[in-house]
Design a protein around this motif. Structure first.
Motif, PDB file in Angstrom:
ATOM      1  N   PHE A 272      93.711  88.781  44.814  1.00 52.88           N
ATOM      2  CA  PHE A 272      93.843  90.014  44.021  1.00 52.88           C
ATOM      3  C   PHE A 272      93.060  89.874  42.718  1.00 52.88           C
ATOM      4  CE2 PHE A 272      97.929  88.823  46.071  1.00 52.88           C
ATOM      5  CZ  PHE A 272      97.868  89.690  47.150  1.00 52.88           C
ATOM      6  N   PRO A 273      91.735  89.799  42.805  1.00 54.39           N
ATOM      7  CA  PRO A 273      90.931  89.495  41.615  1.00 54.39           C
ATOM      8  C   PRO A 273      91.001  90.562  40.523  1.00 54.39           C
ATOM      9  CG  PRO A 273      89.536  90.088  43.487  1.00 54.39           C
ATOM     10  CD  PRO A 273      90.917  89.927  44.021  1.00 54.39           C
ATOM     11  N   GLU A 274      90.965  91.851  40.931  1.00 57.43           N
ATOM     12  CA  GLU A 274      91.006  92.906  39.910  1.00 57.43           C
ATOM     13  C   GLU A 274      92.365  92.940  39.222  1.00 57.43           C
ATOM     14  OE1 GLU A 274      90.067  93.466  43.045  1.00 57.43           O
ATOM     15  OE2 GLU A 274      87.995  94.216  43.007  1.00 57.43           O
ATOM     16  N   ALA A 275      93.431  92.840  39.986  1.00 54.02           N
ATOM     17  CA  ALA A 275      94.768  92.836  39.392  1.00 54.02           C
ATOM     18  C   ALA A 275      94.968  91.596  38.526  1.00 54.02           C
ATOM     19  CB  ALA A 275      95.828  92.894  40.490  1.00 54.02           C
ATOM     20  N   SER A 276      94.435  90.463  38.962  1.00 52.85           N
ATOM     21  CA  SER A 276      94.559  89.231  38.179  1.00 52.85           C
ATOM     22  C   SER A 276      93.865  89.371  36.836  1.00 52.85           C
ATOM     23  CB  SER A 276      93.958  88.052  38.954  1.00 52.85           C
ATOM     24  OG  SER A 276      94.659  87.818  40.144  1.00 52.85           O
ATOM     25  N   GLU A 277      92.678  89.963  36.856  1.00 46.52           N
ATOM     26  CA  GLU A 277      91.945  90.137  35.601  1.00 46.52           C
ATOM     27  C   GLU A 277      92.633  91.156  34.697  1.00 46.52           C
ATOM     28  OE1 GLU A 277      87.349  90.905  34.149  1.00 46.52           O
ATOM     29  OE2 GLU A 277      87.802  90.387  36.236  1.00 46.52           O
ATOM     30  N   TYR A 278      93.157  92.232  35.294  1.00 43.81           N
ATOM     31  CA  TYR A 278      93.806  93.279  34.507  1.00 43.81           C
ATOM     32  C   TYR A 278      95.085  92.754  33.853  1.00 43.81           C
ATOM     33  CZ  TYR A 278      95.757  97.838  33.304  1.00 43.81           C
ATOM     34  OH  TYR A 278      96.279  98.918  32.622  1.00 43.81           O
ATOM     35  N   TRP A 279      95.848  91.939  34.601  1.00 47.07           N
ATOM     36  CA  TRP A 279      97.130  91.444  34.095  1.00 47.07           C
ATOM     37  C   TRP A 279      97.032  90.033  33.522  1.00 47.07           C
ATOM     38  CZ3 TRP A 279     100.900  94.836  33.470  1.00 47.07           C
ATOM     39  CH2 TRP A 279     100.903  95.995  34.260  1.00 47.07           C
ATOM     40  N   ALA A 280      95.824  89.552  33.311  1.00 48.63           N
ATOM     41  CA  ALA A 280      95.665  88.195  32.763  1.00 48.63           C
ATOM     42  C   ALA A 280      96.344  88.056  31.407  1.00 48.63           C
ATOM     43  CB  ALA A 280      94.180  87.849  32.660  1.00 48.63           C
ATOM     44  N   TRP A 281      96.260  89.119  30.593  1.00 51.41           N
ATOM     45  CA  TRP A 281      96.885  89.061  29.260  1.00 51.41           C
ATOM     46  C   TRP A 281      98.387  88.790  29.362  1.00 51.41           C
ATOM     47  CZ3 TRP A 281     100.921  92.302  28.110  1.00 51.41           C
ATOM     48  CH2 TRP A 281     101.112  93.406  28.964  1.00 51.41           C
ATOM     49  N   LEU A 282      99.021  89.368  30.396  1.00 49.88           N
ATOM     50  CA  LEU A 282     100.459  89.187  30.571  1.00 49.88           C
ATOM     51  C   LEU A 282     100.785  87.733  30.891  1.00 49.88           C
ATOM     52  CD1 LEU A 282     103.352  90.258  30.906  1.00 49.88           C
ATOM     53  CD2 LEU A 282     102.774  90.810  33.286  1.00 49.88           C
ATOM     54  N   PHE A 283     100.041  87.137  31.814  1.00 49.43           N
ATOM     55  CA  PHE A 283     100.363  85.774  32.233  1.00 49.43           C
ATOM     56  C   PHE A 283      99.913  84.747  31.202  1.00 49.43           C
ATOM     57  CE2 PHE A 283     101.019  88.058  36.100  1.00 49.43           C
ATOM     58  CZ  PHE A 283     102.065  87.388  36.696  1.00 49.43           C
ATOM     59  N   MET A 284      98.866  85.064  30.438  1.00 42.37           N
ATOM     60  CA  MET A 284      98.507  84.181  29.330  1.00 42.37           C
ATOM     61  C   MET A 284      99.572  84.254  28.238  1.00 42.37           C
ATOM     62  SD  MET A 284      94.356  84.432  29.053  1.00 42.37           S
ATOM     63  CE  MET A 284      94.060  82.779  28.471  1.00 42.37           C
ATOM     64  N   SER A 285     100.107  85.436  28.021  1.00 43.02           N
ATOM     65  CA  SER A 285     101.192  85.584  27.040  1.00 43.02           C
ATOM     66  C   SER A 285     102.438  84.834  27.493  1.00 43.02           C
ATOM     67  CB  SER A 285     101.531  87.071  26.841  1.00 43.02           C
ATOM     68  OG  SER A 285     100.411  87.791  26.365  1.00 43.02           O
ATOM     69  N   ILE A 286     102.764  84.961  28.792  1.00 42.33           N
ATOM     70  CA  ILE A 286     103.913  84.228  29.344  1.00 42.33           C
ATOM     71  C   ILE A 286     103.697  82.725  29.189  1.00 42.33           C
ATOM     72  CG2 ILE A 286     105.046  83.613  31.517  1.00 42.33           C
ATOM     73  CD1 ILE A 286     104.768  86.542  32.355  1.00 42.33           C
ATOM     74  N   GLY A 287     102.467  82.265  29.435  1.00 45.89           N
ATOM     75  CA  GLY A 287     102.163  80.848  29.280  1.00 45.89           C
ATOM     76  C   GLY A 287     102.341  80.380  27.853  1.00 45.89           C
TER      77      GLY A 287
END
Length: 514
Positions: A272-287
Motif C-alpha cells: 500500500f505505497p500511496e497509503a503508506s506515504e499519506y499516513w507516514a506522518w501518523l506512524f512517525m508521530s506514533i514512533g
C-alpha cells in the motif's frame, strides 16, 4: 529444501522431546537439538547470495489450487537476519533458563520448539494464508508459556496478550481474503501469493479514509502495530513481560516484537505505497511518542523487569520512524535496530532472570552495592547497558544513528524529537544501574545468611555470545548490512512499484523491468 528444514525441523524436535523417555536429560536434548537448528541456519546463511534482491532458495508447492493457496517459502535480505536471530537466541535461551523452569519441563520445551517454527515461518512465508497460519501459531505456545509458567498475575497477562493480538489478526485475515478476490478480478485466477499481491493496483484517494487502499492499509497496520507494540497499543507488553518466565520474556522481546516491524517492511509499505506515504506522518508521530513515552515511564519503574519492558516500547519506536522515512538510511537502521534490540534487550532479560533466581525479587530499592559482591555480573550488566543506551562501538549506536540520519533526511522535526530518546535512555538505564550496583548495600545484598554468588560457568557461556555480538555488530556493521544491502536498496527505490523476482525464474517480472 533448506528453508523447509529450518522452518519445520523444530516441529520434529518438539515430537522427539514429547516422546523422549528420560526426563532427566530433556534439557540436554533440547539444547542439542536447538544447536542443530542453528547450524542448519548457518548453512542457509553461507548459501545466501547478497548480490541480488531476488527471493532465494524458494520452495513452492500447490496446497489448495482452487483458492491459489500454496506452501511458499522464500528468503531475501529483509528476512535473512531475522531468521538467524531466531535460531541464535533459542539455544541461548534454553541454556540461560536451565534452572528457571522447574515444573512441566517437557511441556515447556515442546512449546519453545513450536514457537521457533512459528517465528521462522512468519519470516519466510510468501503466501498470505501460510503467513497468517504461522503468525497465529506463535500465539499458542506463548499463551501457554505465560499462562502456565508465569507469575502470580499470569492469567490476566495472558488473556490481555491474547485479546490484543487476536483483535488485530482478525482484521488482517479479512484484508487477506479480500485481496485474494482482488487477484482474481485482476488476473482471472485467485491467489494468496504475496508476489501476486505486489502486482495489484489498489485504488487510493488521499483524504478519504474509506478509500480501498487506506482500509486495507489500516487492517494490516493495526495487526502489526499491536505486535510491535506501538503506542497506544503497547499496554499488553509490560504485563506479559513481567509475568512471563525469563525465556518467555527473552523470546518475546528478542524475536516476537520483530514480527510486527517485519510486517510493516514486508507487507504494509510495499503493498500500500500511496497509503503508506499519506499516513507516514501518523506512524512517525506514533514512533516518536513511543520513544519519549516509553523512556519516561521506564524512568519511574520500581521493578527492573518492567523498566526493561518499557525500554522496548521506546526502542521499537525508532524502528517505526526509520521504516516510514522511506530512505536507505532509515530502512537499514530499522533492520539493524531489530537485530540490536533482540541482542541487547534479550541479554537484559537474561540478566534480570539470573539475579531473580538468586534473590526472588526485582525491586530496584532492595538492591544496592551489587558490584562489590558480584563483579562479573556487574561487568556483564554494564556491557549490555552500554549497548542499550547506544554507546559508540556497540551495536545499538549503529542502528539508532542510521535511523536518526534517515529521519533527519525525511522529517527534521521527527529526528529532533527522537534524539531526546537517546538522552532519556541513558538517564533511566544509568540511574537504574547506579541504584542496583553501587551505593549502600540493600537488604538483599547485605543479607549475610544468604550470600549471593557470582556468575556460574553456565551463565558465562550464555552471556559470552551476546557480548561478542554487541561489539561485533558495533565495530563491523558492514559485515551484516552488506548481506541485506541489495534487498534494502530495492525496497526503497521501488517502494511505489514493488515486485520481487524468484532467483533463476525468468517468468517473473522485476520492478526494474516493469
Amino acid at each position: 529444501m533448506i528453508l523447509s528444514t529450518v522452518t519445520l525441523l523444530p516441529l520434529v524436535f518438539a515430537l522427539i522431546i514429547a516422546l523422549w523417555p528420560a526426563e532427566k536429560t530433556l534439557r540436554h536434548l533440547a539444547l542439542g537439538l536447538s544447536l542443530i537448528e542453528f547450524f542448519v541456519s548457518v548453512f542457509m546463511l553461507v548459501k545466501f547470495n547478497p548480490h541480488t534482491a531476488d527471493l532465494q532458495m524458494v520452495e513452492r508447492y500447490t496446497w489448495i489450487e482452487r483458492f491459489g493457496i500454496s506452501y511458499f517459502l522464500g528468503l531475501d535480505g529483509l528476512s535473512l537476519w531475522l531468521v538467524m536471530l531466531t535460531t541464535f537466541l533459542t539455544p541461548i535461551v534454553l541454556l540461560g533458563a536451565w534452572n528457571a523452569i522447574e515444573n512441566r519441563v517437557r511441556g515447556f520445551l515442546v512449546c519453545m520448539m513450536i514457537l521457533q517454527t512459528a517465528m521462522v515461518g512468519t519470516f519466510l512465508a510468501m503466501d498470505a494464508i501460510f503467513f497468517y497460519l504461522f503468525w497465529e501459531l506463535s500465539l499458542v505456545p506463548m499463551y501457554f508459556m505465560v499462562g502456565i509458567w508465569g507469575g502470580t498475575r499470569r492469567i490476566y497477562a495472558t488473556v490481555k496478550f491474547f485479546i490484543f493480538t487476536m483483535f488485530g489478526s482478525v482484521l488482517m485475515l479479512v484484508a487477506i481474503i479480500y485481496m485474494m478476490f482482488l487477484t482474481q478480478e485482476s488476473s482471472g485466477t485467485m491467489s494468496a501469493s504475496l508476489l501476486e499481491f505486489y502486482k495489484l493496483k489498489i485504488p487510493f484517494v488521499g483524504g478519504q479514509f474509506l478509500s480501498l487502499q487506506t482500509l486495507l492499509f489500516f487492517a494490516f497496520a493495526l495487526a502489526f502495530a499491536i505486535k510491535v507494540p506501538a503506542f497506544p497499543f503497547h499496554t499488553w507488553l509490560p504485563d506479559a513481560h513481567v509475568e512471563a518466565p525469563t525465556p518467555g520474556s527473552v523470546i518475546l522481546a528478542g524475536v516476537m516484537l520483530k514480527m510486527g516491524t517485519y510486517g510493516f517492511m514486508r507487507w504494509v509499505i510495499p503493498l500500500f505505497p500511496e497509503a503508506s506515504e499519506y499516513w507516514a506522518w501518523l506512524f512517525m508521530s506514533i514512533g516518536v511518542i513511543g520513544i519519549i513515552y516509553g523512556a519516561l515511564v521506564a524512568m519511574v519503574q520500581p521493578d527492573i523487569k518492567k523498566l526493561v519492558a518499557y525500554s522496548s516500547v521506546s526502542h521499537m519506536g525508532y524502528v517505526l520512524i526509520g521504516l516510514f522515512a522511506f530512505n536507505e538510511f532509515g530502512a537499514a537502521g530499522s533492520l539493524y535496530q531489530m537485530l540490536n534490540h533482540g541482542i541487547s534487550t534479550g541479554a537484559l532479560f537474561l540478566l534480570v532472570g539470573m539475579i531473580y533466581e538468586r534473590t526472588h525479587s526485582r525491586e530496584i530499592s532492595r538492591y544496592g552495592g551489587l558490584a562489590a559482591v558480584l563483579p562479573l555480573f556487574t561487568i556483564a550488566f554494564f556491557v549490555v547497558t552500554l549497548s542499550s543506551i547506544a554507546v559508540p562501538m556497540t551495536n545499538g549506536f549503529v542502528g539508532e544513528f542510521l535511523i536518526l540520519l534517515g529521519a533527519f533526511k525525511a522529517q527534521v522535526w521527527v529526528a529532533s524529537i527522537a534524539v531526546l530518546g537517546v538522552i532519556l535512555g541513558a538517564v533511566y538505564m544509568l540511574w537504574m544501574f547506579k541504584r542496583v550496583f553501587f551505593g549502600e548495600p540493600g537488604e538483599l545484598v547485605g543479607d549475610k545468611q544468604h550470600p549471593l554468588h557470582d556468575l556460574s560457568l553456565r551463565e558465562i557461556v550464555v552471556l559470552a555470545p551476546m557480548a561478542v555480538m554487541i561489539f561485533w555488530m558495533g565495530l563491523a556493521p558492514n559485515q551484516f548490512l552488506s548481506m541485506s544491502q541489495e534487498s534494502l536498496r530495492h525496497w526503497v527505490e521501488h517502494r511505489t512499484n514493488y515486485e520481487l523476482n524468484i532467483a533463476g525464474d525468468a517468468s517473473t517480472v522485476s520492478g526494474e523491468q516493469k
